[in-house]
Design an enzyme around this catalytic site. Structure first.
Site, PDB file in Angstrom:
ATOM      1  N   TYR B 131       0.906  -1.160  -0.100  1.00  0.00           N
ATOM      2  CA  TYR B 131       0.019   0.025  -0.123  1.00  0.00           C
ATOM      3  C   TYR B 131       1.004   1.244  -0.173  1.00  0.00           C
ATOM      4  CZ  TYR B 131      -2.921   3.942   1.733  1.00  0.00           C
ATOM      5  OH  TYR B 131      -3.431   5.169   1.804  1.00  0.00           O
ATOM      6  N   LYS B 135       1.440   4.148  -3.103  1.00  0.00           N
ATOM      7  CA  LYS B 135       0.992   5.280  -2.558  1.00  0.00           C
ATOM      8  C   LYS B 135       2.260   6.449  -2.795  1.00  0.00           C
ATOM      9  CE  LYS B 135      -2.365   6.993  -1.567  1.00  0.00           C
ATOM     10  NZ  LYS B 135      -3.623   7.631  -2.515  1.00  0.00           N
TER      11      LYS B 135
END
Lengths: 878, 335
Positions: B131, B135
């Site tokens: 994640y 990101k």
């Protein structure tokens, strides 16, 4: 040229990668050495045009120019800074033949002329770089604009035992082993520091000495120390030392690490004697590598250069007058503390001091005290005490201490008083920092002085068996001195006054701060400042000749005789204020019909706590007290109200001040009640003759601006009064910072003046919390938490980087709880009471406080602990 | 204005806030959000669909992302990296003037304690877990789109929570009700969070000050870090479920083996998106639950001219009201 280098190519790159080094500084410079051989030197050179001057830095053994990196990075504009690697050292060439002191001076001359160093020069030297650069300085007197010496020396005594490391290194075989073949000496030099020097710096310091070949000069340097009379470098060193007086006109700064086992304090003392005009700063925790142990030493050195070298260019022959020294001044006529002893006394037969011991009470009259003081002063002179000598006093308050203090003053000596409440180690460190010439102490204190190897001729106040005297290095006893003095012509107090040493402008005392926020600092007072303090106390108490004083507070206990009133010392251990009970206070008061009481807040707390034990007789003795003075820490209204119940007639005054200036303000119980609650502790209005202003805090909690008379503005409390300290002792940079606004002393406390002109103390400057919303002072928040939540004590600290700190409350709950996070109920109650955003509430069993007042919270320690806890670490107790 | 990812708590909040103040808002996500606003239903990585949605928009707030901690790395890559690239390209093509990219503080750190940190540059190499890595790459792509025509600002809200939060709050409450919620270590690690209303206002402020703040990454929080145990306990109290009463020592938890569900990384991107299976307790999660994470808020407040309006305690009171008035006590099953 390059093939002559015994160093690998790429050395510059190696230096360039080292922490704290600007890559452009590193340079290889070819020049002809003292023997006429071409050599290559390595230097760190900031390459700036020397519009103001050149700072030339010379390292010792076994270091290199890296030691001076902060002097380069922190340089002022217009200054060229050059740090030279000596031949055979650092990244300079390794010559075949050993260097001697004389050749090293010539080598330095050679490289400085090659580097084109002309015009004003400030020399900075460390370790054995000292004699070398002083040799250079004596050849270039016309260029010398300043001198900075750090842990070095010019007088190597023949009789002294050098430290084990140097002794080992003296034998040829061992020297090879210790200095060259192994890294023992190299590592040992950096291992003297505590806390340890960071690993990357230690690696950088020893990087150029990676092989025994590259360490050859380290061994040769040690061999060149002229410990013996016939050593070839002895005559050169002696010549340098004997010519040091020629540098008398050159501003000098001595930066010192007192924990150095090689260049010990005796070298500092020797340099101070030879260069009496020198400014001194001792970094209490620093060892041999001062610049590593006290990283701000470079910054301090630049501050010193800015303040002392305003006229950098100095033509040949021009004389720079040395700063005026107090001891050189002509004594000014006027009253001294001593005169007041005799003059103010109502009658010679009146009791001056009463000392309550176990069962017996010792009393001495004013006439008796004056005789004893005169006799002891004369005795001290007979054993060599001279005006300006420093005498450490390790005697508890009472008859002997009072006698000793006034005798020291009468003989022109300066008393050095450290608080036994600091604990032996810190007290010893403090006394050592003042470097006393004599030490007078009770037997236990003299034994401790021997154990801690404190300097000073030891005089015992009390009885010590003969065989122990020798072992403890005791040379005299107080009684012997009094007896010797008695045999001489009678000395009256007024004759003492005529002694130049006792004149107003001469130094009277070195007192130590409580060390609640760092190592205790020595504070120097002159007679005129102590006299001004005495007058403040006299006015504050409205002393009249019928008054009698219970002296349970050390600083003022000595003033009884000077105020001309009798004083009694209650039966207590002054190092533990909690040993003063109500009954002991009453007994002391009864012994002389006392009207005044000086006692610390901690002592008064215990008096209230033990008041149930008072008999009717004791209560009536206390009922005669008309005034109680309690200083040193804030006193709560609750405590004062409880005191009023056992001291019904007494006015209760709690002046504010500090070791550096006391008293500054005063407030009585009724005024405290009238002031109510506010942001901080209300300490009342400035006393007559005292000016108080505030240097406001900026958003980062720094009190940068000058003192300002604005009201309702929080900032550093600045004071101006005749009884403010003369200076800090051997702490040039600290003194400079505290007195940077001419005529003002920066107290290090924060607070504000209210519209009624009252001062409120909000904490210590270093305890200000800097949140994203601005600075926050701790005391007001702590008071609210203590008043409105179920806790007995609270400290408020900041965690996180300055400017974006979070507020943490550390509390002692009324009901016992585990150390760590507070329960939800407690945390909610504390948050509601605090009236500021509190990130976390932590529970402790007790708050760490100073020993002297048992009141000053060590918030820095708590903040460090809180930071560990709130980072998720296992942190134990604070 | 276009708001992408308006099905999550934060996305819905932003869309509503903008529409309430009179902006003409279109929302873009995969499934209907039920906000009564014009909707584009598409996958964010569908470049053509995104281009169409963006045309004629003045500004875009890009929240759509895959936020879970589990799932194939390619999915993160597709949604977070390619999705962001699609949005930036579409903005540049369509002549959109302002883009607010919603990022996460996890893009800039490697799992150690963060104590009063500012917003350091995103670092896809150091960032931990798929994640944070995706990101980080997405933020770099977004900020790279900042140009004369398009002002881009990246806003990194840290742990957004509030009524209706299916990520952090619902999970905490659910585990606590079943007695399966421990503290790890002392629970004293100081952790910053953001109450949803404050995050919404920070994002609308970012939209309004996009030109002044352009090219920057700003961390947004309530500025009120609390010990992690207090935060969890406060959520439990608000929902009327028992507070955690047992503790797993950091060492034991870190030694692994034990599979303990996590609260933290699961919810790191908890602004929107879907809940899949809970991952096992990893070393990283233990670090997250036992080390401090709080931030320097000065730059964000100054640049955005924004202050968190709802305090942490007011937020908890709001949460309690929500639970009392029939807020779903169980986590919303997204499937």
């Amino acid at each position: 040229m390059i093939n002559r280098l015994l160093v690998a190519p790429g050395i510059v790159a190696e230096v360039m990668r080292m922490p704290g080094v600007n890559p452009v500084w590193s340079r290889l410079v070819p020049a002809i050495d003292s023997a006429g051989e071409p050599r290559t030197w390595h230097v760190l050179d900031n390459g700036v045009a020397p519009d103001v001057g050149t700072l030339l830095c010379v390292h010792g053994n076994p270091t290199w120019s890296y030691l001076w990196r902060r002097f380069l990075s922190g340089a002022d504009p217009g200054w060229r800074v050059v740090a030279v690697d000596q031949l055979g050292m650092g990244y300079s060439e390794r010559p075949n033949l050993p260097r001697t002191l004389a050749s090293r001076i010539d080598d330095l001359d050679a490289i400085t002329s090659e580097l084109g160093i002309a015009g004003p020069v400030v020399l900075a030297a460390h370790d054995w770089g000292g004699p070398i650069s002083l040799g250079w300085a004596e050849r270039h007197l016309d260029q010398m604009a300043g001198l900075i010496l750090t842990n070095t020396g010019v007088a190597v005594p023949l009789d002294a035992d050098p430290p084990i490391l140097i002794r080992l290194a003296r034998s040829r075989v061992l020297r090879e082993l210790v200095c060259a073949r192994t890294k023992t000496f190299i590592r040992a030099a950096a291992a003297l520091s505590w806390p340890q020097i960071p690993g990357e710096v230690r690696r950088a310091l020893r990087a150029p000495y990676s092989s025994s070949q590259r360490r050859r000069a380290v061994a040769e340097f040690v061999a060149d120390i002229p410990l013996e009379a016939g050593h070839p470098s002895r005559v050169v060193l002696d010549d340098i030392a004997s010519r040091l007086g020629e540098l008398g006109g050159v501003p000098t700064l001595l930066l010192w690490g007192p924990r150095d086992p090689v260049f010990t304090q005796r070298y500092l003392r020797d340099l101070q004697r030879r260069l009496p005009h020198a400014d001194v700063h001792r970094y209490a925790r620093a060892s041999h590598l001062v610049m590593e142990d006290a990283p701000h030493a470079a910054e301090d050195a630049w501050m010193w250069m800015r303040s002392n070298l305003t006229t950098p260019a100095r033509g040949p022959g021009s004389e720079r007058p040395a700063p005026e020294r107090a001891l050189d001044r002509q004594p000014a006529p006027g009253p001294t503390l001593l005169r007041s002893v005799g003059v103010a006394a109502g009658s010679d037969d009146c009791p001056a001091i009463a000392e309550l011991g176990r069962g017996e009470t010792q009393v001495i009259s004013f006439a008796g005290l004056r005789d004893r003081v005169g006799a002891l002063a004369d005795g001290l002179r007979r054993v060599g005490v001279r005006p300006g000598h420093r005498i450490a006093l390790l005697v508890p308050p009472g008859l002997d201490l009072t006698t000793t203090v006034y005798a020291c003053w009468q003989s022109g000596a300066v008393i050095v008083v450290a608080d036994a409440g600091l604990g032996w180690r810190r007290m010893a460190d403090s006394l050592r920092s003042a470097d006393p010439d004599y030490l007078i102490g009770i037997p236990a204190a003299v034994a401790a002085a021997a154990a801690f190897q404190l300097p000073g001729v030891r005089v015992v106040a009390g009885e010590v068996p003969r065989h122990l005297r020798q072992r403890l290095g005791i040379q005299h006893s107080m009684e012997e001195l009094v007896t010797a003095g008695n045999g001489s012509a009678f000395l009256d107090a007024s004759r003492g006054n005529l002694d130049p040493g006792s004149a107003q402008s001469s130094e009277a005392a070195v007192l130590f701060t409580s060390g609640a926020t760092g190592p205790p600092k020595g504070v120097v007072y002159r007679h005129q400042q102590l006299l001004a303090q005495l007058e403040q106390v006299r006015a504050l108490c409205d002393v009249n000749p019928d008054d009698r004083l219970v002296a349970a507070f050390a600083p003022f206990a000595l003033y009884g005789p000077a105020l001309g009133i009798g004083a009694v010392v209650p039966r207590m251990d002054v190092t533990k204020p909690g040993t003063l009970t109500a009954a002991r206070l009453a007994d002391a008061a009864a012994a002389i019909n006392a009207t005044l009481v000086f006692a610390s807040p901690a002592a008064l707390r215990n008096v209230v706590a033990t008041s149930a034990e008072l008999t009717a007789e004791q209560l009536s003795a206390l009922a005669r007290i008309r005034l109680v003075l309690s200083a040193g820490a804030p006193v709560s209204v609750t405590l004062l109200r409880s005191l009023r119940e056992i001291l019904p007639r007494a006015e209760l005054h709690t002046p504010y001040g500090m070791t550096e200036a006391l008293p500054l303000t005063d407030i009585s119980l009724s005024e405290l009640e009238e002031a109510g609650s506010g942001n901080g502790v209300c300490v009342g209005r400035p006393l007559p003759g005292v000016q108080i202003q505030i240097s406001p805090l900026d958003p980062l909690g720094v009190a940068a601006g000058p003192p300002d008379p604005s009201l309702e503005v929080s900032g550093e409390i600045c004071v101006s009064a005749a009884h403010v300290k003369d200076r800090y002792d051997r702490l040039w940079a600290t003194e400079k910072a505290s007195s940077r606004d001419p005529g003002w002393h920066r107290s290090g406390d924060v607070g504000h003046l209210d519209r009624a002109g009252r001062l409120w103390v909000e904490g210590r400057l270093m305890h200000v919390i800097t949140t994203a919303d601005g600075p926050l002072t701790p005391v007001g928040v702590e008071q609210r938490i203590e008043a409105k939540s179920p806790v007995t004590g609270a400290a408020v600290v900041g965690v996180g980087p300055r400017g974006t700190q979070q507020v943490v409350a550390i509390v002692v709950p009324q009901t016992r709880a585990a150390v760590g996070l507070a329960s939800h109920q407690l945390a909610s109650a504390v948050r509601a009471a605090a009236e500021v955003r509190v990130a976390a509430v932590l529970v402790v069993g007790a708050l760490p406080v100073d020993i002297r007042h048992a009141a000053k919270i060590d918030r820095q320690r708590l903040a460090r602990w809180a930071e560990r806890v709130l980072a998720g670490a296992r942190a134990g107790r604070p | 204005m276009l708001v992408t990812g308006a099905s999550g708590m934060l996305g819905r909040g932003v869309a509503r806030a903008l529409s309430d103040r009179g902006d003409r808002v279109t929302v873009l996500q995969r499934r209907p959000a039920g906000l009564g606003l014009p909707e584009v239903l598409t996958d964010i990585s569908d470049g053509a669909a995104v281009r169409t949605a963006v045309s004629n928009q003045d500004a875009v707030i890009h929240l759509a992302a895959k936020v879970n901690v589990v799932g194939p790395e390619a999915e993160y890559e597709r949604i977070n990296v390619h999705g962001t690239r699609a949005v930036v390209n579409a903005c540049l093509t369509a002549g959109v003037r302002r883009l607010v990219h919603v990022s996460s503080p996890s893009v800039a750190h490697a799992g150690s304690s963060l104590i009063g940190h500012g917003a350091h540059p995103a670092d896809p190499v150091a960032a931990r877990g798929p994640y944070a890595r995706s990101k980080a790459a997405a933020e770099l792509i977004a900020l790279d789109g900042d140009s004369a025509e398009l002002a881009v600002v990246a806003v990194r809200p840290h742990v957004v929570w509030g009524p209706g939060d299916t990520q952090l709050v619902a999970r905490v409450v659910d585990r606590a009700r079943r007695g399966r919620l421990p503290f790890i270590g002392s629970g004293a690690a100081l952790v910053d969070t953001t109450y949803v209303d404050n995050a919404v206002e920070a994002l609308t402020a970012a939209l309004d000050h996009c030109v002044d703040a352009r090219g920057q990454a700003l961390v947004v929080t309530n500025g009120e870090p609390r010990p992690v145990a207090e935060l969890i306990a406060a959520m439990c109290r608000a929902a009327g479920v028992p507070e955690p009463s047992w503790r797993v020592p950091v060492g034991l938890a870190r030694a692994g083996g034990t599979v303990v569900e996590s609260l933290w990384t699961l919810t790191q991107g908890l602004r929107r998106g879907r809940t899949d299976d809970d991952p096992p307790l990893t070393r990283f999660l233990v670090e997250q639950l036992s080390t401090a994470h709080w931030f320097d808020q000065r730059l964000a407040r100054q640049v955005l001219q924004w202050q968190p309006r709802v305090s942490l305690d007011d937020g908890f009171a709001e949460l309690q009201r929500w639970y009392t008035h029939g807020g779903s006590a169980a986590p919303v099953d997204p499937r």
